[in-house]
Motif scaffolding. Structure first.
Motif, short mmCIF file in Angstrom:
data_model
loop_
_atom_site.label_atom_id
_atom_site.label_comp_id
_atom_site.label_asym_id
_atom_site.label_seq_id
_atom_site.Cartn_x
_atom_site.Cartn_y
_atom_site.Cartn_z
N GLY A 293 -3.11 -4.53 2.55
CA GLY A 293 -4.41 -4.75 1.82
C GLY A 293 -5.46 -3.84 1.97
N GLN A 294 -5.33 -2.79 2.94
CA GLN A 294 -6.27 -1.87 3.22
C GLN A 294 -6.17 -0.67 1.96
N ALA A 295 -7.62 -0.42 1.85
CA ALA A 295 -7.60 0.77 0.61
C ALA A 295 -7.44 1.85 1.32
N VAL A 296 -6.84 2.67 0.64
CA VAL A 296 -6.35 4.13 0.69
C VAL A 296 -6.62 5.24 -0.39
N GLU A 297 -6.44 6.26 0.02
CA GLU A 297 -6.44 7.67 -1.16
C GLU A 297 -4.98 8.16 -1.16
N VAL A 298 -4.48 8.47 -2.37
CA VAL A 298 -3.42 9.11 -2.53
C VAL A 298 -3.46 10.45 -3.42
N PHE A 299 -2.91 11.49 -2.90
CA PHE A 299 -2.96 12.74 -3.88
C PHE A 299 -1.59 13.09 -4.16
N LEU A 300 -1.46 13.04 -5.34
CA LEU A 300 -0.01 13.36 -5.87
C LEU A 300 -0.04 14.97 -6.32
N ALA A 301 1.12 15.41 -6.04
CA ALA A 301 1.41 16.86 -6.23
C ALA A 301 0.83 17.20 -7.69
N GLY A 302 0.38 18.24 -7.66
CA GLY A 302 -0.22 18.69 -8.80
C GLY A 302 -1.45 18.15 -9.44
N ARG A 310 -4.05 0.61 -2.52
CA ARG A 310 -3.94 -0.21 -1.46
C ARG A 310 -2.67 -0.33 -0.82
N VAL A 311 -2.45 -0.74 0.39
CA VAL A 311 -1.41 -0.93 1.15
C VAL A 311 -0.69 -2.40 0.79
N THR A 312 0.40 -2.35 0.32
CA THR A 312 1.18 -3.56 -0.10
C THR A 312 2.08 -3.99 0.93
N SER A 313 2.67 -2.86 1.68
CA SER A 313 3.53 -3.51 2.68
C SER A 313 3.62 -2.47 3.93
N ILE A 314 4.19 -2.76 5.06
CA ILE A 314 4.28 -1.96 6.18
C ILE A 314 5.57 -2.44 6.82
N THR A 315 6.54 -1.50 6.84
CA THR A 315 7.82 -1.89 7.50
C THR A 315 8.07 -0.73 8.27
N TYR A 316 8.46 -1.43 9.64
CA TYR A 316 8.91 -0.74 10.90
C TYR A 316 10.26 -0.37 10.93
N ASN A 317 10.99 -0.94 10.02
CA ASN A 317 12.34 -0.64 10.03
C ASN A 317 12.55 0.35 8.79
N PRO A 318 13.00 1.63 9.02
CA PRO A 318 12.76 2.63 7.86
C PRO A 318 14.10 2.71 7.09
N GLU A 319 14.84 1.76 7.30
CA GLU A 319 16.08 1.87 6.58
C GLU A 319 16.24 1.54 5.12
N ASN A 320 16.84 2.44 4.22
CA ASN A 320 16.75 2.00 2.58
C ASN A 320 16.77 0.65 2.31
N GLN A 321 15.98 0.05 1.40
CA GLN A 321 16.05 -1.12 1.13
C GLN A 321 16.38 -1.26 -0.69
N GLY A 322 17.14 -0.36 -0.85
CA GLY A 322 17.18 -0.27 -2.51
C GLY A 322 16.23 0.33 -3.13
#
Length: 389
Positions: A293-302, A310-322
């Motif tokens: 839920g924390q507010a963040v800033e995102v810089f997209l390329a270009g 806003r942060v919607t999830s934090i995952t400590y297991n970095p395996e691909n989930q589809g």
């Protein structure tokens, strides 16, 4: 007892230190931020898998190719394993032999049953004729007996003649009863024949054509299914796109063999401008400073301007989930976690894999919680709402 001047000095010094620590923490929280080491626009990944083993033929498509739902993706030339053929072909041959055997049995049964029906009909007709003849004989004997009885009363016939006629009448009545019973038996046999039953002495003697025909139909259906399976195993399969999407992964090359279930292509679902998500790799030691839920800033390329999110999830297991966006070789790094951010506002040019940078300012609450012995200062009461970043 301490002097009042020293007490006031101590209180002032403690208050000053507290204000200094709070101000330092506030300044620290505004000056320190958590940056992502790698981030990219992400979306759901749909894998196109081989339904069975075979050789793949790919059309002229490559990474980034846009596809419409139903577009042919690949051709699969099935390769039937020898052990499957060794198991299925003998079964198909056995079913074919059984079908031929049952057809011969059905032909014989139908011919035999037709003879059985004709014999039953002839037997019933003969029994009915014999019963009718016995009835007429009884009626004739009854008339003769009546006349002899009249003559005996006038002494024109002897009592012995009357007794002899009575004995003959009784014999003819027994013959009539036997004829009636024979007709009933013949009628039952005819009814069994007309109903399609082979019966002798009230017992079934052999299978009827209907029973053989049902078994034959079941054997033919099993044989057709077996032949259909063999045909499907050898029929070329066209794989089509399940959605309007973009080619994101090439799991197989043209002319290569794939086993059943192997991925052939990975397709990225389109990114909706009003629901763009960014997956960011963040060092696991810094994830503790962030919260959902924390507010963040995102810089997209270009894009020089930051896009809020806003942060919607934090995952400590970095395996691909589809998901597609971050390379799988980066997701598998155990020292990182994945931060998923949903951008606020429309981003019409976003596409899966577009590089990005996530900037997350540290909240004062997270700073104090990370300092040894300072977590008690920000312990929330039950039901208290955490401050915004």
């Amino acid at each position: 007892m301490p002097e009042p001047r020293l007490l006031n000095t101590g209180l002032a010094l403690g208050l000053g230190l507290a204000l200094l620590a709070g101000g330092a923490g506030f300044v620290l929280s505004r000056s320190l931020v958590v940056y992502s080491d790698f981030a990219a626009v992400s979306s759901a990944l749909r894998l196109v898998r081989a339904p069975q083993g075979g050789i793949v033929s790919l059309p002229e498509i490559g990474l980034g190719s846009a596809l419409r739902a139903g577009t042919p993706l690949a051709l699969l030339e099935p390769v039937v394993p020898p052990q499957v053929l060794a198991e299925v072909e003998p079964q198909a041959q056995a079913l074919a032999a059984r079908v031929g055997q049952l057809r011969g049995e059905l032909e014989q049964a139908e011919a035999g049953f037709e003879n059985f029906r004709r014999r039953a009909k002839a037997g019933f007709d003969a029994a009915a004729t014999h019963r009718q003849l016995a009835e007429r004989q009884v009626m004739l004997q009854q008339r003769i007996q009546g006349r002899i009885a009249t003559l005996a009363r006038s002494a024109a016939a002897t009592p012995m003649q009357a007794d002899q006629l009575e004995v003959e009448l009784l014999a003819q009545r027994r013959a009539l009863a036997d004829a009636v019973l024979a007709e009933v038996t013949a009628r039952n046999l005819l009814e069994d024949a007309q109903a399609g039953r082979f019966v002798s002495d009230g017992r079934t003697t052999q299978r009827t054509p209907q029973e053989i025909r049902r078994e034959l139909e079941a054997a033919e259906a099993a044989r057709r299914e077996m032949l259909g399976t063999l045909e499907r195993l050898g029929t070329r399969i066209t794989l089509t796109a399940p959605c309007d999407c973009q080619v994101a992964q090439l799991g197989a090359t043209a002319g290569s063999f794939v086993a059943a279930g192997d991925p052939i292509l990975g397709l990225a679902e389109p990114v909706m401008p009003d629901s763009v998500e960014v997956d960011a790799l963040v060092d696991a030691t810094r994830l503790g400073f962030l919260r959902q839920g924390q507010a963040v800033e995102v810089f997209l390329a270009g894009d020089a301007q930051a896009t809020p999110g806003r942060v919607t999830s934090i995952t400590y297991n970095p395996e691909n989930q589809g998901r597609i966006g971050l390379p799988d070789n980066l997701r598998s790094l155990k020292s990182y976690g994945v931060l998923t951010v949903t951008l606020e506002g429309g981003v019409p040019q976003a596409r899966p894999g577009l590089p990005a940078l996530v900037k997350a300012p540290l909240a004062l609450r997270q700073v104090f919680r990370s300092l040894p012995g300072m977590a008690w200062l920000v312990t929330e009461r039950a039901g208290a709402r955490p401050p915004e970043a």
